[in-house]
Enzyme design. Sequence first.
Site, mmCIF file in Angstrom:
data_model
loop_
_atom_site.group_PDB
_atom_site.id
_atom_site.type_symbol
_atom_site.label_atom_id
_atom_site.label_comp_id
_atom_site.label_asym_id
_atom_site.label_seq_id
_atom_site.Cartn_x
_atom_site.Cartn_y
_atom_site.Cartn_z
ATOM 1 N N TYR A 199 19.256 76.778 84.462
ATOM 2 C CA TYR A 199 18.478 75.889 83.466
ATOM 3 C C TYR A 199 19.071 75.964 82.106
ATOM 4 C CZ TYR A 199 14.788 77.040 87.015
ATOM 5 O OH TYR A 199 13.899 77.450 88.164
ATOM 6 N N CYS A 240 33.076 84.296 90.731
ATOM 7 C CA CYS A 240 34.310 83.181 90.458
ATOM 8 C C CYS A 240 33.676 81.957 89.858
ATOM 9 C CB CYS A 240 34.990 83.221 91.748
ATOM 10 S SG CYS A 240 36.677 82.414 91.602
ATOM 11 N N TYR A 246 12.001 85.524 88.035
ATOM 12 C CA TYR A 246 12.846 84.599 88.505
ATOM 13 C C TYR A 246 13.971 84.954 88.505
ATOM 14 C CZ TYR A 246 8.711 81.587 88.144
ATOM 15 O OH TYR A 246 7.424 81.068 88.348
#
Length: 478
Positions: A374, A401, A431
């Site tokens: 987000y 990576c 979250y």
Amino acid sequence: MSRTAPASPLAPEWLGVPEDLDALDPRIWPPAFRRDDHGVLTVGGIPVPELAERYGTPSYIYSEDTFRARAREFRTAFTEAFARIGAEVSVYYAGKSFLTTEVVRWVREEGLNVDTASGGELAVALRGGMEPERIALHGNNKSAAEITRALDHGLGRIVVDSLAEIELVAHLARTLGVVAPVMVRVTPGVHASTHEFIATAHEDQKFGLSLAVPQDGGDSPAMQAVAACTVDPDLELRGIHCHIGSQIFDADGFGVAAERVLAFMAGAGARLGTALPELDLGGGYGIAYTEADTPRPAREIAEALAERVASAAGRLGIAVPHLSIEPGRAISGPAACTLYTVGTLKTVEVEPGLRRRYVSVDGGMSDNARPVLYGADYTAVLADRRAGGGPVLSRVVGKHCESGDIVVRDVYLPEDLAPGDVLAVPATGAYCWALSSNYNWIPRPPVVAVRAAGARPAARLIVRGETEEDLFARDLGA
């Protein structure tokens, strides 16, 4: 925040240069997180170096006292505000933000119900001892097995999300010889001020049934759903559900949604000859991740919403329905921080004369996916000692990576930051663990609960960290 030095041109406008690098912004850090006399961050009275030594890093450190206090705050604020207008309130903790069997116990003991969004979350709620009648099941694509489990256990509500699902729930209830308690999820067309991916009440998205009447006439999808539930003897229509999104600070969106859905309920009740007894307005109340965020107290949210609901119901000539809300992030988010150990430090010249320091830590997008999903912003502090030297604009990055593996995009950290130091990132209780992964084959971190209230401070594992052996246990190739 006070500025003691010129802000870096690379920093966002909202980020102030800290006057004191050891200060903790009270909007972001609840009282359970504080500095001791030596400048060391403590959680519930336990020093961070002790927690890092005992449980390793990265690790999620929850203040149980903070979690419980915020649960009580929302329950009390909404109960009292709506009692003044003659209405009752149920508070459902949104389990998708963070759910373990221990958390279910906290929620149950604080008088909240649990909202689940999958069969797995439902299994956790049941295993944690929550009474089935205090559990809701959500989801836009529930399986027959998930619905059957809900009906077998006698859940208090199933939130139906489509006309096809209404038929499926009715069929399964008829097969089992039970009546299914349902609520119809609608989309009120409110465009919340939040990220596109977590706004859930506009028309062009996967959740709910629209209140909008089609251009060619006929009933809205929401009205079709209510009518279908009303006439089916295998269903008990409890009411209407909506949710406008997450991490919302603008109060007006909740009020507008309430007014639109109440108007729909009044119209549906008059047409079908039955009152709809409950309105669930979802959650989505924002919290402070950085100094740019200005969350509203639960009492202020509750009082403003109660006033809008009472006014709308009065204009419509209907009784104020039983109200439900679903705070998740607002309860769990501020209750935790994530601890990391600093590794490589690297300063890069972004353009002539402008430098940014990259601070690599031993976690990253596998334990906090929100920045890459987000563009979410966080902050960080040096946690295991006092800061030394002036503030340096830094970017805290993970070890994965991926160049987008950013934990904190912009933060001022002390000049003397060094490998081995411990950083704490606040407001990671929602979250983060829930979205964690094993990307790059990195085991997921442990979850630690600290409790200080009424006793000597104590820390305990509530979810152990994964090991490589845990990952190999699912690999059947060798």
